[in-house]
Design an enzyme around this catalytic site. Sequence first.
Site, mmCIF file in Angstrom:
data_model
loop_
_atom_site.group_PDB
_atom_site.id
_atom_site.type_symbol
_atom_site.label_atom_id
_atom_site.label_comp_id
_atom_site.label_asym_id
_atom_site.label_seq_id
_atom_site.Cartn_x
_atom_site.Cartn_y
_atom_site.Cartn_z
ATOM 1 N N GLY A 183 91.761 24.198 -9.594
ATOM 2 C CA GLY A 183 90.414 24.021 -10.135
ATOM 3 C C GLY A 183 90.088 24.737 -11.436
ATOM 4 N N SER A 184 89.572 24.028 -12.427
ATOM 5 C CA SER A 184 89.427 24.609 -13.746
ATOM 6 C C SER A 184 88.508 23.764 -14.615
ATOM 7 C CB SER A 184 90.809 24.732 -14.393
ATOM 8 O OG SER A 184 91.492 23.495 -14.283
#
Length: 215
Positions: A183-184
């Site tokens: 996740g980013s």
Amino acid sequence: MKDSLLFREAFPIAFALATLSLIFLLLPFKPAKFVGVFFLLALLFLFYFFRNPERTIPTDPHYILAPADGKIVEIKMEETSPFYEGKATKISIFLSIFDVHVNRSPVDGKIIKKEYHKGIFLDARNPKASLLNERQDWWIQSTKGCIVGIRQIAGFIARRLVSWKETGETIKRGERIGMIKFGSRTELFLPSDCIVVVHNGEKVEAGKTVVAKWP
């Protein structure tokens, strides 16, 4: 093309999960076997996360492509660009753990600068993450003569930024340049006169979805 690089990034985690799964599955206790199955499922998800699909790259030279898979969470005109003097249109893309995490170049051009910044790990959906989180900035001199900026931002879960290209290299639209583990957020900074063709909340795919056009 970059499968070997993805394997290299995934191998330490995959080896640890496979080892833990085997150890717990071999223990003669029922609760331990449940733990072993958990680690096995985590290993299968890891292979899913590190997928690296081929993409059909749009050929129209006026197109500017998404640098990342995910959901557009912000489109904003910035009065001051961190990549060049003057205004810029910022397009922010949030990558969940279920999105492909390979980043691609949005334009044809040459990497003229890369810069890594240490930081904290806010939720990548937080607008403050752009300035406070660990990140890596890319300056790409496009074949149109102007600079396009890419910002890879590590999120609350993501703790590693990976790049496969170096300063001075020439790159093509849709070419793989790196990835962010888990996740980013990826941000694209374009000259203010570029025509944005996407909207907030839209799902995009790196190297495939057209997010803007050259004027």
